[in-house]
Scaffold this active site. Structure first.
Site, short mmCIF file in Angstrom:
data_model
loop_
_atom_site.label_atom_id
_atom_site.label_comp_id
_atom_site.label_asym_id
_atom_site.label_seq_id
_atom_site.Cartn_x
_atom_site.Cartn_y
_atom_site.Cartn_z
N ALA A 279 0.83 -1.21 0.00
CA ALA A 279 0.00 0.00 0.00
C ALA A 279 0.87 1.26 0.00
O ALA A 279 1.97 1.28 0.55
CB ALA A 279 -0.92 0.00 1.21
N HIS B 140 -0.57 -2.72 -7.00
CA HIS B 140 -0.34 -2.98 -5.59
C HIS B 140 -1.64 -3.33 -4.87
O HIS B 140 -2.74 -3.08 -5.36
CB HIS B 140 0.29 -1.74 -4.93
CG HIS B 140 -0.70 -0.65 -4.64
ND1 HIS B 140 -1.32 -0.50 -3.41
CD2 HIS B 140 -1.18 0.35 -5.42
CE1 HIS B 140 -2.12 0.54 -3.45
NE2 HIS B 140 -2.06 1.08 -4.65
N CYS B 141 -1.46 -3.92 -3.67
CA CYS B 141 -2.58 -4.13 -2.77
C CYS B 141 -2.17 -3.61 -1.40
O CYS B 141 -1.63 -2.50 -1.32
CB CYS B 141 -3.02 -5.60 -2.76
SG CYS B 141 -1.72 -6.80 -2.44
N THR B 142 -2.40 -4.34 -0.33
CA THR B 142 -2.04 -3.86 1.00
C THR B 142 -0.64 -4.29 1.39
O THR B 142 0.21 -3.46 1.71
CB THR B 142 -3.06 -4.33 2.05
OG1 THR B 142 -4.32 -3.72 1.78
CG2 THR B 142 -2.63 -3.93 3.46
N THR C 126 -1.52 -8.79 -5.48
CA THR C 126 -0.36 -8.41 -6.28
C THR C 126 0.40 -9.65 -6.75
O THR C 126 0.87 -9.70 -7.89
CB THR C 126 0.56 -7.50 -5.45
OG1 THR C 126 -0.17 -6.31 -5.12
CG2 THR C 126 1.81 -7.12 -6.20
#
Length: 245
Positions: free
Chosen positions: A40, A137-139, A145
């Site tokens: 993130a 992206h993710c977290t 991802t």
């Protein structure tokens, strides 16, 4: 002489920004600064945003769901220097309800089977993106991802062992923020004990995911075709990874 590119980009405010360049393929290697995978980005300050832009990104794909966006806004949403997309990759999937075996493997299988339109959309955006680097992206930069990265590297012709190696790199890089990620999930209603199972990035999980794709579809290339990408789009996607701009 320019310094050699590095896989991990140590940008203040991030922990898991990695370049997909430099992986061996049958015809050479994947290109540097074409595709970046990340955790993130909400911790970036103004300096961090500028450093990220200096790395060459022109497109950002945020794979998180709406609640995550509300609690941890993306600094590139509305930024004039990049094209920002949000696609909730795991929308409707509930890994916390999976109680036995490799929970992440089951989650990845569900995503590959039930979220094919979303995956196809992500891949089309990457294929059609303007010149410059695409960052997705993710977290934690691990699951959502990781699925996208595996498909991209597979399309480029990277060996499964290297795809697994790339996936497993996350474990070391996110170690400093595991507590922060867990706290954020708990604040959004997750059970802390259950959530801990979701923080691993074991090589065996990605190896089994790739084996699942091969067993069900024959190859990553066949999977990409099955979810609706045309040969022209696939060629543009491959060119972004290994071709000349």
């Amino acid at each position: 002489m320019q310094p050699a590119p590095t896989r991990h980009l140590p940008i203040k405010g991030t922990y898991n920004v990695r370049d997909l360049g430099g992986y061996a393929t049958s015809g050479g290697q994947t290109r540097w600064r074409r595709l970046l995978r990340a955790d993130a980005l909400h911790r970036l300050d103004e300096e961090g945003v500028e450093t990220m832009l200096a790395s060459g990104i022109t497109t950002v794909i945020d794979l998180r769901h709406g609640d995550e966006l509300t609690h941890q806004p993306n600094p590139f949403n509305g930024h004039t220097a990049v094209i920002y997309h949000n696609i909730s990759l795991l929308d409707g999937l509930a890994p916390a309800q999976m109680d036995e075996g490799d929970v992440l493997l089951e989650l990845y299988k569900l995503a590959l089977m039930r979220r094919q339109p979303a995956l196809a959309q992500v891949l089309r955006i990457i294929a059609d993106a303007p010149p410059g680097a695409v960052l997705f992206h993710c977290t934690a930069g691990k699951d959502r991802t990781g699925i996208v990265a595996a498909l991209l590297l597979g399309i480029a012709g990277v060996e499964p062992a290297l795809i697994v190696e790339d996936y497993a790199l996350t474990a070391r890089l996110i170690a400093p923020i595991v507590a922060d990620i867990t706290a954020g999930a708990v604040a959004r209603g997750a059970d802390p004990a259950s959530f801990q199972r979701l923080l691993a990035s074991e090589p065996a999980t990605m190896a089994a995911t790739l084996a699942f794709i091969t067993a069900e579809f024959g190859s990553i290339a066949a999977y990409i075709e099955r979810i609706g990408l045309t040969p022209i789009t696939i060629e543009r996607l491959r060119n972004r990874l290994v071709g000349e701009f």
